[in-house]
Design a protein around this motif. Structure first.
Motif, PDB file in Angstrom:
ATOM      1  N   TYR A 128     -19.227   1.453  13.926  1.00  0.00           N
ATOM      2  CA  TYR A 128     -17.904   1.365  13.292  1.00  0.00           C
ATOM      3  C   TYR A 128     -17.186   0.161  13.880  1.00  0.00           C
ATOM      4  O   TYR A 128     -16.891   0.107  15.081  1.00  0.00           O
ATOM      5  N   VAL A 129     -16.898  -0.825  13.046  1.00  0.00           N
ATOM      6  CA  VAL A 129     -16.372  -2.095  13.526  1.00  0.00           C
ATOM      7  C   VAL A 129     -14.861  -2.219  13.342  1.00  0.00           C
ATOM      8  O   VAL A 129     -14.267  -3.197  13.803  1.00  0.00           O
ATOM      9  N   LEU A 130     -14.229  -1.255  12.685  1.00  0.00           N
ATOM     10  CA  LEU A 130     -12.794  -1.352  12.466  1.00  0.00           C
ATOM     11  C   LEU A 130     -12.024  -0.850  13.687  1.00  0.00           C
ATOM     12  O   LEU A 130     -12.489   0.042  14.392  1.00  0.00           O
ATOM     13  N   PRO A 131     -10.842  -1.377  13.921  1.00  0.00           N
ATOM     14  CA  PRO A 131      -9.996  -0.881  15.022  1.00  0.00           C
ATOM     15  C   PRO A 131      -9.353   0.449  14.635  1.00  0.00           C
ATOM     16  O   PRO A 131      -9.573   0.960  13.535  1.00  0.00           O
ATOM     17  N   PRO A 132      -8.542   1.055  15.513  1.00  0.00           N
ATOM     18  CA  PRO A 132      -7.823   2.285  15.157  1.00  0.00           C
ATOM     19  C   PRO A 132      -6.986   2.097  13.893  1.00  0.00           C
ATOM     20  O   PRO A 132      -6.624   0.973  13.519  1.00  0.00           O
ATOM     21  N   THR A 133      -6.664   3.212  13.249  1.00  0.00           N
ATOM     22  CA  THR A 133      -6.025   3.151  11.932  1.00  0.00           C
ATOM     23  C   THR A 133      -4.713   2.366  11.941  1.00  0.00           C
ATOM     24  O   THR A 133      -4.420   1.629  10.992  1.00  0.00           O
ATOM     25  N   ASP A 134      -3.918   2.521  12.980  1.00  0.00           N
ATOM     26  CA  ASP A 134      -2.658   1.769  13.036  1.00  0.00           C
ATOM     27  C   ASP A 134      -2.911   0.269  13.029  1.00  0.00           C
ATOM     28  O   ASP A 134      -2.184  -0.503  12.383  1.00  0.00           O
ATOM     29  N   GLU A 135      -3.951  -0.145  13.737  1.00  0.00           N
ATOM     30  CA  GLU A 135      -4.278  -1.571  13.775  1.00  0.00           C
ATOM     31  C   GLU A 135      -4.851  -2.038  12.437  1.00  0.00           C
ATOM     32  O   GLU A 135      -4.632  -3.180  12.021  1.00  0.00           O
ATOM     33  N   VAL A 136      -5.583  -1.164  11.752  1.00  0.00           N
ATOM     34  CA  VAL A 136      -6.105  -1.524  10.429  1.00  0.00           C
ATOM     35  C   VAL A 136      -4.951  -1.809   9.473  1.00  0.00           C
ATOM     36  O   VAL A 136      -4.991  -2.759   8.686  1.00  0.00           O
ATOM     37  N   VAL A 137      -3.906  -1.003   9.550  1.00  0.00           N
ATOM     38  CA  VAL A 137      -2.735  -1.220   8.690  1.00  0.00           C
ATOM     39  C   VAL A 137      -2.120  -2.578   8.988  1.00  0.00           C
ATOM     40  O   VAL A 137      -1.743  -3.324   8.073  1.00  0.00           O
TER      41      VAL A 137
ATOM     42  N   TYR B 255      -1.461  -6.225   2.441  1.00  0.00           N
ATOM     43  CA  TYR B 255      -2.317  -5.902   1.294  1.00  0.00           C
ATOM     44  C   TYR B 255      -3.004  -4.560   1.529  1.00  0.00           C
ATOM     45  O   TYR B 255      -4.236  -4.447   1.517  1.00  0.00           O
ATOM     46  N   ARG B 256      -2.219  -3.554   1.733  1.00  0.00           N
ATOM     47  CA  ARG B 256      -2.752  -2.253   2.131  1.00  0.00           C
ATOM     48  C   ARG B 256      -3.571  -1.602   1.019  1.00  0.00           C
ATOM     49  O   ARG B 256      -4.664  -1.098   1.249  1.00  0.00           O
ATOM     50  N   ALA B 257      -3.029  -1.586  -0.193  1.00  0.00           N
ATOM     51  CA  ALA B 257      -3.751  -0.956  -1.297  1.00  0.00           C
ATOM     52  C   ALA B 257      -5.054  -1.691  -1.606  1.00  0.00           C
ATOM     53  O   ALA B 257      -6.079  -1.068  -1.906  1.00  0.00           O
ATOM     54  N   ALA B 258      -5.022  -3.033  -1.519  1.00  0.00           N
ATOM     55  CA  ALA B 258      -6.229  -3.810  -1.796  1.00  0.00           C
ATOM     56  C   ALA B 258      -7.314  -3.520  -0.762  1.00  0.00           C
ATOM     57  O   ALA B 258      -8.485  -3.336  -1.100  1.00  0.00           O
ATOM     58  N   LEU B 259      -6.913  -3.454   0.509  1.00  0.00           N
ATOM     59  CA  LEU B 259      -7.895  -3.161   1.555  1.00  0.00           C
ATOM     60  C   LEU B 259      -8.410  -1.722   1.422  1.00  0.00           C
ATOM     61  O   LEU B 259      -9.588  -1.453   1.665  1.00  0.00           O
ATOM     62  N   ALA B 260      -7.533  -0.803   1.034  1.00  0.00           N
ATOM     63  CA  ALA B 260      -7.969   0.579   0.824  1.00  0.00           C
ATOM     64  C   ALA B 260      -9.009   0.653  -0.298  1.00  0.00           C
ATOM     65  O   ALA B 260     -10.010   1.370  -0.180  1.00  0.00           O
ATOM     66  N   ASP B 261      -8.785  -0.102  -1.382  1.00  0.00           N
ATOM     67  CA  ASP B 261      -9.767  -0.139  -2.474  1.00  0.00           C
ATOM     68  C   ASP B 261     -11.097  -0.701  -1.990  1.00  0.00           C
ATOM     69  O   ASP B 261     -12.170  -0.207  -2.361  1.00  0.00           O
ATOM     70  N   LEU B 262     -11.032  -1.744  -1.174  1.00  0.00           N
ATOM     71  CA  LEU B 262     -12.259  -2.358  -0.659  1.00  0.00           C
ATOM     72  C   LEU B 262     -13.032  -1.374   0.215  1.00  0.00           C
ATOM     73  O   LEU B 262     -14.260  -1.219   0.083  1.00  0.00           O
ATOM     74  N   LEU B 263     -12.334  -0.681   1.098  1.00  0.00           N
ATOM     75  CA  LEU B 263     -13.003   0.293   1.964  1.00  0.00           C
ATOM     76  C   LEU B 263     -13.546   1.464   1.158  1.00  0.00           C
ATOM     77  O   LEU B 263     -14.625   2.000   1.476  1.00  0.00           O
ATOM     78  N   TRP B 264     -12.821   1.878   0.122  1.00  0.00           N
ATOM     79  CA  TRP B 264     -13.302   2.988  -0.716  1.00  0.00           C
ATOM     80  C   TRP B 264     -14.586   2.583  -1.450  1.00  0.00           C
ATOM     81  O   TRP B 264     -15.524   3.392  -1.547  1.00  0.00           O
TER      82      TRP B 264
ATOM     83  N   ALA C  33      -8.946   5.703   7.729  1.00  0.00           N
ATOM     84  CA  ALA C  33      -8.383   4.361   7.552  1.00  0.00           C
ATOM     85  C   ALA C  33      -7.835   4.183   6.138  1.00  0.00           C
ATOM     86  O   ALA C  33      -6.749   3.620   5.942  1.00  0.00           O
ATOM     87  N   ILE C  34      -8.559   4.679   5.134  1.00  0.00           N
ATOM     88  CA  ILE C  34      -8.105   4.561   3.746  1.00  0.00           C
ATOM     89  C   ILE C  34      -6.808   5.337   3.547  1.00  0.00           C
ATOM     90  O   ILE C  34      -5.865   4.854   2.911  1.00  0.00           O
ATOM     91  N   ASN C  35      -6.743   6.549   4.091  1.00  0.00           N
ATOM     92  CA  ASN C  35      -5.521   7.349   3.963  1.00  0.00           C
ATOM     93  C   ASN C  35      -4.338   6.678   4.632  1.00  0.00           C
ATOM     94  O   ASN C  35      -3.216   6.743   4.127  1.00  0.00           O
ATOM     95  N   ALA C  36      -4.569   6.046   5.780  1.00  0.00           N
ATOM     96  CA  ALA C  36      -3.479   5.369   6.477  1.00  0.00           C
ATOM     97  C   ALA C  36      -3.003   4.144   5.702  1.00  0.00           C
ATOM     98  O   ALA C  36      -1.804   3.855   5.659  1.00  0.00           O
ATOM     99  N   LEU C  37      -3.939   3.437   5.071  1.00  0.00           N
ATOM    100  CA  LEU C  37      -3.574   2.239   4.321  1.00  0.00           C
ATOM    101  C   LEU C  37      -2.813   2.588   3.047  1.00  0.00           C
ATOM    102  O   LEU C  37      -1.815   1.949   2.704  1.00  0.00           O
ATOM    103  N   ASP C  38      -3.285   3.602   2.320  1.00  0.00           N
ATOM    104  CA  ASP C  38      -2.673   3.963   1.038  1.00  0.00           C
ATOM    105  C   ASP C  38      -2.584   5.481   0.954  1.00  0.00           C
ATOM    106  O   ASP C  38      -3.471   6.139   0.402  1.00  0.00           O
ATOM    107  N   PRO C  39      -1.528   6.081   1.500  1.00  0.00           N
ATOM    108  CA  PRO C  39      -1.447   7.545   1.577  1.00  0.00           C
ATOM    109  C   PRO C  39      -1.442   8.252   0.228  1.00  0.00           C
ATOM    110  O   PRO C  39      -1.771   9.438   0.161  1.00  0.00           O
ATOM    111  N   THR C  40      -1.079   7.580  -0.854  1.00  0.00           N
ATOM    112  CA  THR C  40      -1.025   8.235  -2.165  1.00  0.00           C
ATOM    113  C   THR C  40      -2.261   7.951  -3.023  1.00  0.00           C
ATOM    114  O   THR C  40      -2.290   8.326  -4.193  1.00  0.00           O
ATOM    115  N   PHE C  41      -3.270   7.316  -2.471  1.00  0.00           N
ATOM    116  CA  PHE C  41      -4.526   7.039  -3.170  1.00  0.00           C
ATOM    117  C   PHE C  41      -5.263   8.372  -3.327  1.00  0.00           C
ATOM    118  O   PHE C  41      -5.746   8.940  -2.362  1.00  0.00           O
TER     119      PHE C  41
END
Length: 332
Positions: free
Chosen positions: A67-76, A82-91, A117-125
């Protein structure tokens, strides 16, 4: 003159046309031989390393994920807005990786971390919430209890962020009430508690899915769980609330039949009169609005008739449906 030597500084005379043609053919043949020789050398080199590489690929297989991503707060923060765009990419990565892991017959170890991470980036996705239980439990090895609990946690996060989404409530309730206790949980007390929790979630799904008969039908199984657990009052409330919001006539008949069995004759008659009175007011006052709309608007009230307080305790002067129902029952 023909026999005179060439002038000083002049080059040799050009070869005749026949000699030039022969020279061109010899050059082309030499280049072709060089190309053939290089191709043959390359084929020999590839053949000499292909067999060992293929054998190594068969013996060495990827067994774990990094797992190469940092903690969720840092991902945000790293999304740079571009939170929604990154959430789409991770999804998209999650869906592709799930298929690859299934094909390779190994667990997707980073799945829950990516969903967090996806939930933190876009909570309503909504899609990650709807498919969380299936993705987490559909693995090539046995699903441990902590991942089952994690699936419930992610889906509960979904109803917190989308509290009026009946479909997410339905998915959560079905997982907690039926799927997890029947398939993954082993402790009898824990199973019983999850079933009760899931039944209450299904009750909420039925309330929110009044305009979608499919949700109400699927959620109806929660009433049976409450009944088997001895939660008779909760079962009755479940059925009454579902009956109050649904427009499906077949479902109404089924719920009425269940209520007739649960309520004694007197209570059943009172409830039927109250329900029929509500529907009569609805058809007489605003028949063109939905069931939900008339509940929000409240009961019809005649200001002139209700002025002065002389008729304040009558149902037709109630300002809320709760007050109207209490006064209707008081008249019987």
């Amino acid at each position: 003159m023909m026999g005179d030597p060439p002038a000083p500084g002049a080059g040799p005379p050009p070869p005749p046309p026949a000699a030039r043609s022969l020279l061109g053919r010899l050059t082309g043949a030499r280049e072709a031989l060089v190309a053939v020789a290089l191709s043959a050398a390359a084929a020999v080199a590839i053949g000499s390393v292909r067999a060992p590489a293929a054998d190594l690929e068969q013996r060495v297989a990827e067994t774990s994920d990094v797992y190469v991503l940092p903690p969720t707060d840092e991902v945000v923060r790293l999304s740079l807005g571009y939170r929604a765009a990154l959430a789409d990419l991770l999804w998209s990565h999650v869906l592709v990786s799930q298929g690859l892991h299934t094909m390779e017959r190994r667990r997707f170890e980073n799945l829950t971390l990516l969903l967090d991470a996806i939930n933190a980036l876009d909570p309503t996705f909504r899609e990650p919430y709807l498919f969380a239980d299936a993705l987490i439990t559909f693995q090539m090895s046995e699903t441990p209890r902590h991942e089952v609990v994690k699936a419930r946690e992610i889906m509960e996060r979904g109803v917190q962020n989308r509290p009026h989404d009946g479909e997410i409530w339905l998915a959560l309730g079905q997982f907690v009430a039926f799927i997890a206790p029947a398939t993954y949980l082993t402790d009898p007390e824990e199973k019983a508690q999850w079933r009760l929790d899931g039944a209450r979630m299904l009750a909420r799904a039925a309330e929110l899915g009044g305009g979608d008969a499919n949700i109400s039908w699927q959620a109806l199984g929660g009433a049976g769980i409450l009944g088997r657990a001895g939660e008779r009052e909760a079962q009755i409330r479940f059925l009454q609330r579902t009956l109050a919001v649904t427009d499906d006539e077949e479902l109404k008949q089924k719920i009425r039949a269940q209520l007739d069995k649960l309520l004694d004759a007197r209570d059943a008659e009172k409830y039927r009169r109250r329900l029929d009175g509500f529907r009569e007011l609805w058809r007489r006052d605003l028949p063109f609005v939905s069931n939900t709309a008339i509940l929000v608007l409240g009961p019809p009230r005649d200001p002139a008739y209700c002025a002065g307080g002389a008729h304040a305790d009558e149902p037709r002067c109630a300002t809320t449906w709760r007050a109207w129902a209490e006064r209707v029952e008081g008249e019987r």
